[in-house]
Design a protein around this motif. Structure first.
Motif, PDB file in Angstrom:
ATOM      1  N   ARG A 184       0.923  -1.276  -0.064  1.00 36.13           N
ATOM      2  CA  ARG A 184      -0.045  -0.085  -0.100  1.00 36.13           C
ATOM      3  C   ARG A 184       0.833   1.292  -0.121  1.00 36.13           C
ATOM      4  NH1 ARG A 184      -4.969  -1.833   4.318  1.00 36.13           N
ATOM      5  NH2 ARG A 184      -6.086  -2.721   2.481  1.00 36.13           N
ATOM      6  N   ILE A 190       2.183   1.572  -3.690  1.00 34.74           N
ATOM      7  CA  ILE A 190       1.159   2.353  -4.692  1.00 34.74           C
ATOM      8  C   ILE A 190       0.514   3.292  -4.167  1.00 34.74           C
ATOM      9  CG2 ILE A 190       0.620  -0.204  -5.627  1.00 34.74           C
ATOM     10  CD1 ILE A 190      -1.670  -0.153  -4.118  1.00 34.74           C
ATOM     11  N   SER A 191       1.035   4.048  -3.095  1.00 34.51           N
ATOM     12  CA  SER A 191       0.648   5.468  -2.741  1.00 34.51           C
ATOM     13  C   SER A 191      -0.677   5.425  -1.897  1.00 34.51           C
ATOM     14  CB  SER A 191       0.709   6.502  -3.908  1.00 34.51           C
ATOM     15  OG  SER A 191      -0.439   6.402  -4.549  1.00 34.51           O
ATOM     16  N   LEU A 192      -1.379   4.400  -1.288  1.00 37.96           N
ATOM     17  CA  LEU A 192      -2.287   4.470  -0.579  1.00 37.96           C
ATOM     18  C   LEU A 192      -2.055   4.666   0.842  1.00 37.96           C
ATOM     19  CD1 LEU A 192      -4.748   1.625  -2.200  1.00 37.96           C
ATOM     20  CD2 LEU A 192      -4.678   3.968  -2.327  1.00 37.96           C
ATOM     21  N   LEU A 193      -0.721   4.544   1.221  1.00 36.68           N
ATOM     22  CA  LEU A 193      -0.376   5.004   2.616  1.00 36.68           C
ATOM     23  C   LEU A 193       0.829   5.648   2.616  1.00 36.68           C
ATOM     24  CD1 LEU A 193      -0.624   1.611   4.791  1.00 36.68           C
ATOM     25  CD2 LEU A 193      -2.112   3.523   4.925  1.00 36.68           C
ATOM     26  N   LEU A 194       0.994   6.431   3.651  1.00 41.19           N
ATOM     27  CA  LEU A 194       2.096   7.260   3.681  1.00 41.19           C
ATOM     28  C   LEU A 194       3.272   6.711   4.836  1.00 41.19           C
ATOM     29  CD1 LEU A 194       0.521  11.036   3.999  1.00 41.19           C
ATOM     30  CD2 LEU A 194       1.764   9.924   2.065  1.00 41.19           C
ATOM     31  N   PRO A 253       6.183   7.531  -4.359  1.00 43.55           N
ATOM     32  CA  PRO A 253       4.962   7.552  -4.034  1.00 43.55           C
ATOM     33  C   PRO A 253       4.291   8.550  -2.985  1.00 43.55           C
ATOM     34  CG  PRO A 253       6.077   5.320  -3.508  1.00 43.55           C
ATOM     35  CD  PRO A 253       7.061   6.352  -3.932  1.00 43.55           C
ATOM     36  N   VAL A 254       5.090   9.403  -2.418  1.00 45.04           N
ATOM     37  CA  VAL A 254       4.531  10.433  -1.787  1.00 45.04           C
ATOM     38  C   VAL A 254       4.166  11.721  -2.412  1.00 45.04           C
ATOM     39  CG1 VAL A 254       4.745  11.699   0.523  1.00 45.04           C
ATOM     40  CG2 VAL A 254       5.561   9.398   0.535  1.00 45.04           C
ATOM     41  N   PHE A 300       2.269  10.846  -6.321  1.00 44.76           N
ATOM     42  CA  PHE A 300       1.395   9.664  -6.358  1.00 44.76           C
ATOM     43  C   PHE A 300       0.424   9.714  -7.347  1.00 44.76           C
ATOM     44  CE2 PHE A 300      -0.992  13.153  -4.323  1.00 44.76           C
ATOM     45  CZ  PHE A 300      -2.453  12.909  -4.656  1.00 44.76           C
ATOM     46  N   ARG A 356       0.299   6.136  -9.613  1.00 47.21           N
ATOM     47  CA  ARG A 356      -1.067   5.464  -9.746  1.00 47.21           C
ATOM     48  C   ARG A 356      -1.481   5.054 -11.136  1.00 47.21           C
ATOM     49  NH1 ARG A 356      -4.885   8.353  -5.133  1.00 47.21           N
ATOM     50  NH2 ARG A 356      -3.214   7.864  -3.440  1.00 47.21           N
ATOM     51  N   ILE A 362       0.505   1.685 -12.335  1.00 50.10           N
ATOM     52  CA  ILE A 362       0.321   0.350 -11.571  1.00 50.10           C
ATOM     53  C   ILE A 362      -0.901  -0.255 -12.039  1.00 50.10           C
ATOM     54  CG2 ILE A 362       1.663   0.208  -9.823  1.00 50.10           C
ATOM     55  CD1 ILE A 362       0.127   2.070  -8.319  1.00 50.10           C
ATOM     56  N   GLY A 363      -0.943  -1.489 -12.015  1.00 45.95           N
ATOM     57  CA  GLY A 363      -2.241  -2.292 -11.933  1.00 45.95           C
ATOM     58  C   GLY A 363      -2.267  -2.957 -10.450  1.00 45.95           C
ATOM     59  N   TYR A 364      -3.357  -2.983  -9.819  1.00 52.40           N
ATOM     60  CA  TYR A 364      -3.323  -3.584  -8.492  1.00 52.40           C
ATOM     61  C   TYR A 364      -4.580  -4.339  -8.233  1.00 52.40           C
ATOM     62  CZ  TYR A 364      -3.845  -2.852  -3.137  1.00 52.40           C
ATOM     63  OH  TYR A 364      -4.060  -2.944  -1.859  1.00 52.40           O
ATOM     64  N   PRO A 379      -5.862  -5.974  -4.757  1.00 54.25           N
ATOM     65  CA  PRO A 379      -5.899  -5.898  -3.375  1.00 54.25           C
ATOM     66  C   PRO A 379      -6.270  -7.364  -2.828  1.00 54.25           C
ATOM     67  CG  PRO A 379      -7.960  -4.575  -3.983  1.00 54.25           C
ATOM     68  CD  PRO A 379      -7.190  -5.090  -5.233  1.00 54.25           C
ATOM     69  N   PHE A 414     -10.288   3.359 -16.322  1.00 51.95           N
ATOM     70  CA  PHE A 414      -8.584   3.344 -16.415  1.00 51.95           C
ATOM     71  C   PHE A 414      -8.377   4.197 -17.817  1.00 51.95           C
ATOM     72  CE2 PHE A 414      -8.316   0.940 -12.829  1.00 51.95           C
ATOM     73  CZ  PHE A 414      -7.058   1.486 -12.163  1.00 51.95           C
TER      74      PHE A 414
END
Lengths: 246, 367, 299
Positions: C45, C48-52, C65-66, C69, C73, C76-78, C80, C102
């Motif tokens: 996470r 892929i820039s969903l968390l810092l 990613p920070v 971001f 994004r 990437i293909g993600y 979860p 997309f």
């Protein structure tokens, strides 16, 4: 002596046949592996064996009781633990143990005694007042198993008990299973780890609602000319399963 | 734009495929209107009253006749002694007793006046208050006619009676039900549908997609605007056709008002979803923070004027209050912008506030 | 390529990541192997820039990613962990939705998913909620791939999936890799490590080792012996009692045993077992598996 006797079990959901004439026995004190692809009908069969669901036809005896006519007696003679739900996250270790003890009708002295034995065995004495959600998955699953056999059932059903658990704890878990089986409790277990299938005394492999094979791991490998359980499993179930997901 | 349409499309499919929820959404308002309109009727018709006429003259008989001719009252019992009145109340035979003192007719023109005593069953305070009010009104009119003397008109509950002359309860409950149903559908359903994506993990994928946060939010909102408008129309149609509710003001303002209120409710729903972590929290937040105030504090069921002052003050921050007031202005009073600009401005203020809060709180990341 | 340097992330008291550093090369199939709660999802996470992150840095083809971001994004293909298709939408509706969102179409990149998608295409009008686990997984992968990402991030795609579907899934990943897509995949199943080009073994927020699976096994410096007998439980308990033993772990129908330093002596162990009433135990030296290495490294 057979603790589970399944004779021509059929379960249908509408036109979909989840269990197609299953016939098998489980012997007392054995570790019985129940394998199959997703959607092969394992969960349906386990629900019937636990008295949670009625078979469409066929006779199923568990611990000497018919699941269709005496589901309550069946339930009080079995233990159950699954990967998805095992213990209440917001209760402490001891509270969870007590809750299960009370549900299964143990006296408060019995609960106290067995709680201490259990905590000592798991070396969880210091964690007795911790909330379940603060324990690691491995500890949680070991505790859940001990709780599932707290009332000394004759059979315990384990539905993917080690999913996602680290390799060392997974082995400790299986040692607990061995120990329980050694003390006379029959263990009925499902798993996606093929090496764990080897730990079982006998395994059955289901595909498309039918039993494809049932024997000891060694005999099955010999019979199908496979050198590991994984190879055997792939051989028996390698077709696209297009059933409803369970 | 194409991505946005795809998103709206997907949302609409979620809504229309969940046909159980759809049924609830469309049937609930209908059921509610019917319940409020027919069953919980606050209007008075054929209320049972008892008469103790000590005067037994011409004038008193005419008064009794006037009361029963009004359609509000039905003379259930005629008493001979005062001691019979209380047991009749206890048995539930009557809701109101009218005691006419001796020499009623003669004293009508007497400067000292004449006396009529009204006894009501105060265990049902609201109804008894209304019974007494109506009755005093009738008696006063009667007295003016009989005596020819003008009394100073008493303006107590007259305002409401003016615009709802027959005091039909359903006229009160239709704006209230609309306020409730629209806020429920708009706020609760949007907040649930956004939190559902968080809970299932699909929000993670939406976040890393090129969709902009405002597109996600708008995409969630558009289908519910349509859905809520359909609902508003069906409730109104029911009120107008079945309960003969008038629309004295302009249809345009009625539309603007509903649209504004729906947008406001949606903004509230989005705001809730930015705060709530899962569907359950979203649902309870909508229930307790929106639904209950709408029922209790908006003036829908309990008149704001009769609330204790802290609640009156609290009701000022309950948006449905303004909606209900404005709807009544348009439908019952026929008032235009001059009479409800205050409500419109307040609601717009709320809308801007909640939208800015949501955009501010909407995260481009998880936690 | 991806460079991760000393990442730390804490949730309350729990250190989810405690100084994690890895390097992934372009076009590599890279595995993050570890049990639940090891920190795999947190690491993904952050990437892929969903968390810092609390501290440390990460670069994806030079992008942070920070700070970058939005650009991260786009490449990437993600997929979860609990994905999480829209269960009330059909296969084709799900795929079309993700394609449109997309900014592409199903037709444009169909060649990329053709292999996978044609297996589920016969059921394309069936709601995703009514698919088997293996089919869901194929659909999810198709959805993550449809915009032709440079990096595919798959969080535990095979957890809870049966062995057949798992094997098929890994075959699909191999084919995608051949198309030049860099793949980052996490799994709790140790046996899947061998299917990756390189792996990082992770536990309790720390990287135990990063290398190719072959090199990890190579560098395992202790001889491992497999012991087998009919009564496993008895065998296990007796091997535990043997004085010179360092570790005893059941592995399928065998026990894997390592000896403490200086006392590597299988003949002596055999004699010990005979004296304990297990005359027929079979002892042989074997090559360690990734799981042996993982357990050795994590203790």
């Amino acid at each position: 002596m057979n603790i589970i006797e399944v004779d021509n079990l059929v379960k249908k959901f509408g036109s979909f046949i989840a269990n197609d004439h299953l016939t098998f026995n489980v012997r007392k004190g054995e570790i019985f592996g129940f394998l199959g692809a997703n959607g092969a009908g394992k969960t349906t069969a386990i629900k019937i064996l636990c008295g949670l669901s009625k078979p469409t036809s066929g006779k199923v005896m568990v611990a000497g009781y018919n699941v269709s006519t005496h589901p309550e007696e069946v339930k009080s003679n079995i233990g159950y633990m699954s990967q998805k739900f095992s213990l209440y996250d917001d209760l402490t270790v001891v509270e969870n143990i007590r809750l299960y003890g009370v549900i299964y009708g143990l006296s408060s002295t019995e609960i106290k005694e067995r709680t201490e034995i259990l905590l000592n065995r798991l070396q969880l004495q210091d964690a007795r007042k911790r909330l379940i959600k603060t324990l690691s998955l491995g500890w949680k699953q070991k505790l859940a198993f001990s709780v599932a056999i707290l009332h000394r059932p004759s059979i315990v059903f384990l539905d993917e008990p080690t999913s996602g658990v680290d390799p060392i704890t997974r082995r400790q878990f299986w040692e607990m299973i061995y120990e329980a089986a050694n003390s006379g409790i029959t263990v009925f277990v499902t798993t996606h780890y093929m090496d764990e299938a080897e730990y079982c005394n006998r395994v059955t492999i289901m595909a498309d609602g039918k039993i494809e094979a049932l024997d000891t791991p060694a005999n099955l490998k010999k019979q199908y000319g496979a050198n590991s359980m994984n190879a055997l499993f792939l051989k028996l179930t390698r077709k696209e399963t297009v059933g409803l997901d369970n | 734009m194409k991505t946005f349409i795809a998103f709206v499309n997907k949302e609409s499919r979620h809504i229309f495929r969940d046909y159980r929820t759809m049924m609830v959404l469309f049937l609930m308002p209908v059921a509610q209107i019917l319940i409020f309109g027919f069953v919980i009727s606050t209007e008075i018709r054929d209320a049972s009253i008892g008469i103790l006429d000590k005067s037994k003259d011409d004038a008193s008989r005419r008064l009794v006749q006037r009361l029963s001719a009004s359609g509000y009252y039905k003379v259930q019992s005629v008493f001979n002694y005062e001691r019979d009145i209380e047991p009749a109340f206890r048995r539930g035979d009557i809701q109101l007793a009218v005691v006419i003192e001796q020499g009623f007719g003669n004293n009508l023109r007497n400067p000292d006046g004449t006396a009529i005593q009204l006894l009501a069953d105060a265990s049902d305070a609201n109804t008894s208050q209304m019974l007494v009010n109506y009755c005093s009104g009738i008696i006063q009119t009667f007295a003016i006619e009989e005596s020819g003397i003008e009394y100073a008109p008493i303006l107590t509950t007259e305002v409401r009676m003016l615009f709802n002359p027959s005091l039909k309860g359903v006229y009160m409950s239709i704006p209230g039900t609309m306020a409730m149903v629209l806020i429920l559908i708009s706020a609760m359903m949007t907040s649930i549908s956004i939190t559902r994506e968080k809970e299932f993990g699909s929000m993670e994928v939406l976040l890393i997609s090129p969709l902009k946060p405002y597109q996600i939010i708008l995409g969630k909102v558009v289908p519910y605007v349509v859905l809520s408008m359909i609902n508003a129309i069906s409730i109104l149609a029911l009120g107008i056709i079945v309960f003969k509710m008038p629309v004295l003001g302009s249809w345009m303002w009625l539309f603007v008002l509903n649209l504004l209120y729906i947008l406001l409710s949606l903004a509230l729903g989005i705001f809730i979803s930015t705060v709530a972590r899962n569907q359950m929290v979203a649902m309870f937040a909508s229930m307790f923070a929106l639904l209950l105030p709408t029922i209790l504090l908006s003036g829908f069921i309990f008149p704001i004027e009769s609330m204790p002052w802290p609640l009156q003050w609290l009701s000022r921050v309950v948006p449905p209050r303004y909606y209900i007031q404005a709807i009544k202005t348009v439908m019952l009073k026929g008032g235009g912008l001059t009479y409800m600009w205050h409500e419109l401005v307040t609601m717009t203020g709320f809308l801007v506030l909640f939208l800015s809060l949501s955009i501010y709180k909407f995260k481009v990341r998880l936690e | 390529m991806i460079e991760v340097n000393q990442l730390c992330k804490q949730f309350g008291k729990v250190k989810a990541l405690n100084g994690v550093s890895i390097q992934v090369n372009e076009g590599e199939l890279y595995g993050l192997i570890g049990p639940d709660g090891a920190g795999k999802t947190t690491l993904f996470r952050i990437l892929i820039s969903l968390l810092l992150p609390d501290s440390g840095s990460a670069r994806l083809w030079g992008l942070d990613p920070v700070a970058d971001f939005k650009k991260v994004r786009q490449i990437i293909g993600y997929m979860p962990g609990k994905f999480s298709l829209y269960e009330d939408l059909s296969i084709i509706e799900n795929l079309t939705f993700f394609a449109t969102v997309f900014g592409t179409t199903v037709e444009e990149n169909y060649y990329l998913i053709e292999d996978i998608f044609k297996q589920i295409e016969p059921f394309k009008n069936r709601p995703a909620g009514k698919l088997s686990g293996g089919m869901k997984q194929k659909l999810a992968l198709s959805c993550a791939l449809i915009h032709k990402p440079r990096l595919l991030v798959l969080d535990e795609p095979t957890t809870g999936v049966d062995a057949v579907s798992r094997q098929e899934f890994w075959e699909m990943l191999k084919r995608l890799k051949a198309q030049g897509i860099t793949i980052l995949v996490s799994t709790p199943y140790m046996d899947e490590a061998g299917l990756c080009d390189r792996v990082a073994l992770i536990q309790n927020g720390k990287i135990l080792e990063t290398n190719s699976p072959e090199d990890i096994i190579e560098r395992f410096n202790k001889p491992v012996f497999a012991v087998s007998d009919n009564n496993m439980y008895q065998l296990l308990n007796n091997c535990r009692q043997y004085p010179g033993v360092a570790s005893v772990y059941p592995f399928g129908e065998e026990l894997h045993i390592t000896f403490s330093e200086g006392s590597v002596n299988p003949v002596h162990l055999k004699e010990f077992l005979v004296s304990k009433g297990i005359p027929d135990a079979n002892i042989k030296q074997i090559q360690p598996t990734i799981e042996d290495c993982f357990m050795e490294l994590s203790t």
